[in-house]
Each structure stands twice: as C-alpha cells, then as structure tokens.
Design a protein around this motif. Structure first.
Motif, PDB file in Angstrom:
ATOM      1  N   ALA A  80       0.822  -1.209   0.000  1.00 58.60           N
ATOM      2  CA  ALA A  80       0.000   0.000   0.000  1.00 58.60           C
ATOM      3  C   ALA A  80       0.857   1.261   0.000  1.00 58.60           C
ATOM      4  CB  ALA A  80      -0.928  -0.006   1.206  1.00 58.60           C
ATOM      5  N   ILE A  81       1.915   1.262   0.809  1.00 58.07           N
ATOM      6  CA  ILE A  81       2.780   2.446   0.890  1.00 58.07           C
ATOM      7  C   ILE A  81       3.507   2.668  -0.428  1.00 58.07           C
ATOM      8  CG2 ILE A  81       4.781   3.427   2.060  1.00 58.07           C
ATOM      9  CD1 ILE A  81       3.862   1.808   4.554  1.00 58.07           C
ATOM     10  N   GLU A  82       4.020   1.582  -1.017  1.00 60.94           N
ATOM     11  CA  GLU A  82       4.719   1.695  -2.298  1.00 60.94           C
ATOM     12  C   GLU A  82       3.772   2.177  -3.394  1.00 60.94           C
ATOM     13  OE1 GLU A  82       7.593   1.584  -5.278  1.00 60.94           O
ATOM     14  OE2 GLU A  82       7.763   1.620  -3.088  1.00 60.94           O
ATOM     15  N   PHE A  83       2.541   1.687  -3.379  1.00 63.30           N
ATOM     16  CA  PHE A  83       1.587   2.128  -4.400  1.00 63.30           C
ATOM     17  C   PHE A  83       1.287   3.620  -4.258  1.00 63.30           C
ATOM     18  CE2 PHE A  83      -2.791   2.956  -5.773  1.00 63.30           C
ATOM     19  CZ  PHE A  83      -2.666   2.649  -7.113  1.00 63.30           C
ATOM     20  N   LEU A  84       1.104   4.107  -3.037  1.00 61.11           N
ATOM     21  CA  LEU A  84       0.856   5.532  -2.841  1.00 61.11           C
ATOM     22  C   LEU A  84       2.054   6.368  -3.299  1.00 61.11           C
ATOM     23  CD1 LEU A  84      -0.951   5.609   0.632  1.00 61.11           C
ATOM     24  CD2 LEU A  84      -1.959   5.880  -1.635  1.00 61.11           C
ATOM     25  N   CYS A  85       3.260   5.856  -3.064  1.00 58.73           N
ATOM     26  CA  CYS A  85       4.463   6.555  -3.552  1.00 58.73           C
ATOM     27  C   CYS A  85       4.472   6.608  -5.072  1.00 58.73           C
ATOM     28  CB  CYS A  85       5.725   5.872  -3.032  1.00 58.73           C
ATOM     29  SG  CYS A  85       6.005   6.052  -1.252  1.00 58.73           S
ATOM     30  N   ARG A  86       4.065   5.502  -5.720  1.00 54.59           N
ATOM     31  CA  ARG A  86       3.991   5.479  -7.180  1.00 54.59           C
ATOM     32  C   ARG A  86       2.967   6.493  -7.684  1.00 54.59           C
ATOM     33  NH1 ARG A  86       5.919   0.847  -9.937  1.00 54.59           N
ATOM     34  NH2 ARG A  86       7.777   0.119  -8.832  1.00 54.59           N
ATOM     35  N   VAL A  87       1.812   6.567  -7.018  1.00 50.37           N
ATOM     36  CA  VAL A  87       0.786   7.531  -7.421  1.00 50.37           C
ATOM     37  C   VAL A  87       1.333   8.952  -7.320  1.00 50.37           C
ATOM     38  CG1 VAL A  87      -1.457   8.510  -6.808  1.00 50.37           C
ATOM     39  CG2 VAL A  87      -1.152   6.030  -6.830  1.00 50.37           C
ATOM     40  N   ALA A  88       2.021   9.259  -6.219  1.00 51.68           N
ATOM     41  CA  ALA A  88       2.589  10.598  -6.042  1.00 51.68           C
ATOM     42  C   ALA A  88       3.627  10.907  -7.115  1.00 51.68           C
ATOM     43  CB  ALA A  88       3.202  10.724  -4.648  1.00 51.68           C
ATOM     44  N   ASP A  89       4.487   9.936  -7.439  1.00 51.51           N
ATOM     45  CA  ASP A  89       5.512  10.150  -8.467  1.00 51.51           C
ATOM     46  C   ASP A  89       4.896  10.358  -9.841  1.00 51.51           C
ATOM     47  OD1 ASP A  89       7.490   9.884  -6.562  1.00 51.51           O
ATOM     48  OD2 ASP A  89       7.849   7.761  -6.968  1.00 51.51           O
ATOM     49  N   VAL A  90       3.880   9.556 -10.173  1.00 54.46           N
ATOM     50  CA  VAL A  90       3.238   9.676 -11.483  1.00 54.46           C
ATOM     51  C   VAL A  90       2.537  11.022 -11.620  1.00 54.46           C
ATOM     52  CG1 VAL A  90       1.355   8.788 -12.914  1.00 54.46           C
ATOM     53  CG2 VAL A  90       2.999   7.206 -11.911  1.00 54.46           C
ATOM     54  N   LEU A  91       1.821  11.450 -10.584  1.00 52.39           N
ATOM     55  CA  LEU A  91       1.151  12.746 -10.640  1.00 52.39           C
ATOM     56  C   LEU A  91       2.158  13.887 -10.742  1.00 52.39           C
ATOM     57  CD1 LEU A  91      -1.779  12.413  -8.062  1.00 52.39           C
ATOM     58  CD2 LEU A  91      -1.814  12.073 -10.534  1.00 52.39           C
ATOM     59  N   ASN A  92       3.276  13.750 -10.056  1.00 47.08           N
ATOM     60  CA  ASN A  92       4.315  14.778 -10.127  1.00 47.08           C
ATOM     61  C   ASN A  92       4.877  14.882 -11.539  1.00 47.08           C
ATOM     62  OD1 ASN A  92       6.179  16.675  -8.662  1.00 47.08           O
ATOM     63  ND2 ASN A  92       7.695  15.241  -9.465  1.00 47.08           N
ATOM     64  N   ASP A  93       5.076  13.720 -12.210  1.00 43.81           N
ATOM     65  CA  ASP A  93       5.576  13.729 -13.582  1.00 43.81           C
ATOM     66  C   ASP A  93       4.547  14.302 -14.552  1.00 43.81           C
ATOM     67  OD1 ASP A  93       7.951  12.625 -12.783  1.00 43.81           O
ATOM     68  OD2 ASP A  93       7.383  10.567 -13.255  1.00 43.81           O
ATOM     69  N   TYR A  94       3.300  13.898 -14.406  1.00 46.43           N
ATOM     70  CA  TYR A  94       2.254  14.350 -15.314  1.00 46.43           C
ATOM     71  C   TYR A  94       1.966  15.839 -15.173  1.00 46.43           C
ATOM     72  CZ  TYR A  94       0.272  10.361 -17.835  1.00 46.43           C
ATOM     73  OH  TYR A  94       0.062   9.335 -18.726  1.00 46.43           O
ATOM     74  N   LEU A  95       1.865  16.305 -13.945  1.00 48.61           N
ATOM     75  CA  LEU A  95       1.419  17.674 -13.698  1.00 48.61           C
ATOM     76  C   LEU A  95       2.562  18.668 -13.585  1.00 48.61           C
ATOM     77  CD1 LEU A  95      -1.363  16.915 -11.038  1.00 48.61           C
ATOM     78  CD2 LEU A  95      -1.523  16.876 -13.532  1.00 48.61           C
ATOM     79  N   GLY A  96       3.803  18.167 -13.568  1.00 46.02           N
ATOM     80  CA  GLY A  96       4.948  19.061 -13.428  1.00 46.02           C
ATOM     81  C   GLY A  96       5.125  19.603 -12.036  1.00 46.02           C
ATOM     82  N   GLY A  97       4.565  18.920 -11.039  1.00 44.98           N
ATOM     83  CA  GLY A  97       4.656  19.355  -9.650  1.00 44.98           C
ATOM     84  C   GLY A  97       3.472  18.802  -8.879  1.00 44.98           C
ATOM     85  N   LEU A  98       3.447  19.090  -7.596  1.00 46.22           N
ATOM     86  CA  LEU A  98       2.355  18.628  -6.751  1.00 46.22           C
ATOM     87  C   LEU A  98       1.894  19.774  -5.860  1.00 46.22           C
ATOM     88  CD1 LEU A  98       3.126  15.027  -5.415  1.00 46.22           C
ATOM     89  CD2 LEU A  98       1.213  15.755  -6.828  1.00 46.22           C
ATOM     90  N   ASN A  99       0.679  20.236  -6.083  1.00 49.75           N
ATOM     91  CA  ASN A  99       0.057  21.175  -5.172  1.00 49.75           C
ATOM     92  C   ASN A  99      -1.444  21.132  -5.392  1.00 49.75           C
ATOM     93  OD1 ASN A  99      -0.703  23.211  -7.240  1.00 49.75           O
ATOM     94  ND2 ASN A  99       1.508  23.568  -7.364  1.00 49.75           N
ATOM     95  N   GLU A 100      -2.171  21.810  -4.524  1.00 49.91           N
ATOM     96  CA  GLU A 100      -3.628  21.748  -4.534  1.00 49.91           C
ATOM     97  C   GLU A 100      -4.216  22.283  -5.836  1.00 49.91           C
ATOM     98  OE1 GLU A 100      -7.317  23.357  -1.702  1.00 49.91           O
ATOM     99  OE2 GLU A 100      -5.220  23.489  -1.046  1.00 49.91           O
ATOM    100  N   ASP A 101      -3.670  23.375  -6.349  1.00 47.55           N
ATOM    101  CA  ASP A 101      -4.214  23.987  -7.570  1.00 47.55           C
ATOM    102  C   ASP A 101      -4.016  23.077  -8.781  1.00 47.55           C
ATOM    103  OD1 ASP A 101      -5.024  26.224  -6.166  1.00 47.55           O
ATOM    104  OD2 ASP A 101      -3.151  27.295  -6.510  1.00 47.55           O
ATOM    105  N   LEU A 102      -2.833  22.444  -8.901  1.00 46.48           N
ATOM    106  CA  LEU A 102      -2.572  21.573 -10.046  1.00 46.48           C
ATOM    107  C   LEU A 102      -3.530  20.388 -10.063  1.00 46.48           C
ATOM    108  CD1 LEU A 102       1.338  21.484 -10.205  1.00 46.48           C
ATOM    109  CD2 LEU A 102      -0.211  22.375 -11.946  1.00 46.48           C
ATOM    110  N   ILE A 103      -3.790  19.811  -8.900  1.00 47.45           N
ATOM    111  CA  ILE A 103      -4.691  18.659  -8.842  1.00 47.45           C
ATOM    112  C   ILE A 103      -6.118  19.070  -9.196  1.00 47.45           C
ATOM    113  CG2 ILE A 103      -5.758  17.005  -7.263  1.00 47.45           C
ATOM    114  CD1 ILE A 103      -3.061  16.684  -5.938  1.00 47.45           C
ATOM    115  N   LYS A 104      -6.560  20.215  -8.722  1.00 40.62           N
ATOM    116  CA  LYS A 104      -7.918  20.668  -9.040  1.00 40.62           C
ATOM    117  C   LYS A 104      -8.053  21.046 -10.509  1.00 40.62           C
ATOM    118  CE  LYS A 104      -9.204  22.241  -4.411  1.00 40.62           C
ATOM    119  NZ  LYS A 104      -9.580  23.389  -3.554  1.00 40.62           N
TER     120      LYS A 104
END
Length: 415
Positions: A80-104
């Motif tokens: 579960a922890i590794e999968f959540l890390c993968r999700v965070a890494d993939v979103l960071n690559d796709y969106l060019g960063g991680l923050n509330e505005d980018l996700i929305k």
C-alpha cells in the motif's frame, strides 16, 4: 486490497476521493484522521500505517498533500505504501509538480490515471512510460481540443504496444536514429549539526536515473567501482535481482525514456562540504546575530545555490539583518531567508544584525534551527563511482554519458 484513496490538502480538505471496490468507505474517516493529525502533528505524520476504530489507514505525505488509502482487510503494508508513492511520483511527472491547484485544474486526468493504476483494489499499471501511451499528459493543445470538441477524455482508443510485449514496461518496436543512454547519479545529503558544531548525523540518499533511447529490446548491464558502500537498495522492476545478489551488477531491459533505475543510501559520512556557524548574544531586550558560511571540505566542484533559512522565534518583535554577500529577506511568516548563491573564494559570506525582543524579555531563550541548501554539479559526495555500462544482444553502437549531482536534503544546523 485497498478499498479507497483520498487526497487531502494541508488544511484537511478532501480534494479527491476514489472508491476502489464494492464496499464504499465513508468520507468521515478523513475527519477522524485529521483530528488525530491535529492532536499529535509531529509524530502522526511519521506513522505510515495507522489503525482507526474501523479501518487500517496508510499515508504518504508529499509537498503539502496527504495521500491516504483505506482498507478493512489484511494486506501487506509495504504494498500500500509503495503504491501511494507510485501515485505521487506519477502525478508529479504528469502535472509538473504537486500542489492543490494543479490537482484541481487537472481533476479528470488524475481520475483517469487512478483508473488505470489500480483495478478493484489491486495495483495494475504503474509504469509512467506505459501510462503516457494510454493517457495523454496535460498540455495547452489538449485543453483547447477539449473545449472545441467537447470531449474531456484523454484516454487513448488503442492499447499501448507494451501490452503485447514480453517486457510489460517497454514496447518491442521502438526505433531511433541515434541510440543513446545517459545515467545520472542524483544524491541528497541529510545532516544534523549540533550547537557545538559537532556532526551528529550525515548520510546520503541517492538515485540512479537513466534516460534511454535505444532501438528494439536492449539488454544493459551497469556496474559500480565500489558497490559495497551501498545500503537499502531499491530497484525498478526491470532489474534482475540474481546478478546483483551474486556480483553486484545491474542487469536490465530499460523502459523507453527517463526512469529511476534504483535508489540507495550511504551512511556514516564524516564530512560536509560547507559549514554554517551561527552565534547569538542577547542582553537588555536585544539579541545580536552573527552567521558565517564557508567551505569545509572542498569537493573539487563549484558549490552553488547556497541558501540559509531559519524561523525567527515568536518572541521577536522586529529584525534588522544584512549580509556582506547575497540577499537577506524577512518573509511574512517570520522566516529569514538568506540567498547566497555561489560561495566566493576570496571571502566568507557572513550575515549579522539585531533582533528586538518583546517587552519584558531580557535575553533570548529559544534558539532557531537553520535549514541549509546547496547544489554541487559533477560530483557524488557519497563516493559512488560508475565503472562501466555495456549493451548486449544488439549489434549496433550506442552513445552513453554519465553525470552526477549532489544537493542538500534535510541539512540542519542547530544553534
């Protein structure tokens, strides 16, 4: 089996909810989680697995966003922890960063990615290169087309070629005019220095990042000159474990493009490249501050992007700070930021000034911790050295290159 994933902002707001199985998890679990996080803020974020009265919770914290997964059934916590890390890494690559505005702003793409990454609570496709063939990353063209055509889906109509390949992270018909592989050693130094200037802890957390553009199905081997210094190694699924276990050689068929081949840790280092020496002298309601920065152990390469930050104590009414090199700023949240940049060779940067204490305080009793940042291009401070990179099974020539970068991680100097 995971039953639900929530994405929480740093204020506790639920930005995204993804139910993964037929058993629906009520959103009230997030309120319970946030109440616990507020009541014990420091220790709670360090607990990756939490048992609530009704569920097991798994959390990963990235850039102010909490990735929270829930289940009521027993499962391997590391999965579960590794999968959540993968999700965070993939979103960071796709969106060019991680923050509330980018996700929305990219809400639909995030949902589409989660649909492909997990199926009925079990991880499915987590390789970024394959996901990019299935779901187009956000760009201006795709946003314009969605407005014109009225279609909001970014999912491709055809399956990626890797689904029919013997190697699920790579397509078999990849072709390039120039075949090349570049390997980067990217390291972060974590260090803690006490108020007497003694190095309490110093270790390196590093990654081997590969950018591969090779025709066909290449078989690569990568070896190090000193692999014995490595601890806590983690590999990309493409790495064959047996050659590493027997000879410390990385043997793999790489994904196409950029990916993280492995991560590692090197502990118990004896020196840091720079020093920070703070000094506080207070009396009569005022405190005199002096901070010196310099090169302690010359790595042979330029040290740049040097920054020093510290939180002013709440008892400070005002601060007048200046430096002989760089720029000093006092931010609105009482954070003092000193941007030095490149350390000059002819003089040691210093910052000095006066802090005014609140009425009734004669001396300063709470001393700040300094956060230090730096970057060194062209050197891996762990001492790790790449020996050679070979290409098997393919008869043509290929170009290869190696680089190294070391930057500060959690580099703290206590005063």
């Amino acid at each position: 089996m995971l039953q639900c994933i929530f994405l929480l902002s740093d204020s506790g707001e639920v930005m995204l909810e993804k139910q993964l199985s037929g058993h629906r998890v009520d959103r009230s679990i997030c309120a319970w989680f946030w109440d616990q996080a507020i009541s014990q803020p420091d220790s709670f974020k360090q607990q990756p697995v939490i048992a609530s009265p009704t569920h097991y919770l798994f959390q990963v914290f990235r850039e102010g966003i909490t990735f929270l997964a829930c289940t009521q059934v027993e499962m391997p916590p590391l999965m579960a922890i590794e999968f959540l890390c993968r999700v965070a890494d993939v979103l960071n690559d796709y969106l060019g960063g991680l923050n509330e505005d980018l996700i929305k702003d990219n809400f639909i793409i995030v949902y589409e990615l989660l649909d492909e990454m997990i199926d009925n609570g079990f991880p499915l496709t987590t390789e970024p290169n394959i996901l990019q063939e299935m779901i187009a990353p956000p760009n201006i063209v795709s946003k314009v087309l969605s407005v014109v055509t009225g279609s909001s889906s970014n999912v491709s109509d055809t399956l990626p070629g890797a689904t029919a390949s013997l190697v699920p992270w790579r397509t078999a018909d990849t072709k390039y005019a120039n075949n090349e592989v570049y390997v980067d050693l990217v390291e972060e130094m974590d260090a803690t220095i006490n108020r007497d200037g003694v190095l309490v802890k110093c270790e390196i957390n590093g990654e081997v990042q590969v950018n591969s553009h090779i025709t066909g199905l290449p078989d690569l081997t990568l070896s190090f000159a000193n692999p014995s210094i490595l601890d806590d190694v983690r590999f990309h699924p493409c790495v064959r474990y047996r050659p590493w276990e027997s000879n410390q050689i990385l043997s793999f068929v790489p994904p196409d493009g950029r990916f993280k081949l492995m991560s590692y840790r090197v502990g118990k280092l004896k020196n840091t490249p720079i020093y920070v020496k703070p000094q506080f002298t207070s009396d009569g309601g005022r405190c005199r501050v002096s901070v010196l920065v310099g090169i302690r152990n010359d790595p042979g390469k330029t040290i740049d992007s040097v920054t020093v930050q510290f939180q002013l104590p709440s008892c400070i009414l005002s601060a007048d700070l200046s430096s002989n090199y760089g720029i000093v700023n006092i931010l609105a949240n009482k954070i003092c930021s000193w941007s030095i940049g490149r350390i000059p060779k002819d003089k040691a940067p210093s910052m000095s000034g006066t802090l005014v204490l609140e009425t009734g305080l004669e001396r300063l009793h709470v001393f700040p911790t300094f956060q230090v940042g730096f970057r060194i291009m062209g050197v891996a401070l762990s001492g790790l050295q790449i020996d050679k990179l070979d290409l098997k099974t393919v008869p043509y020539r290929f170009y290869k290159g190696f680089r190294a970068l070391t930057r500060a991680g959690e580099f703290e100097v206590r005063s």
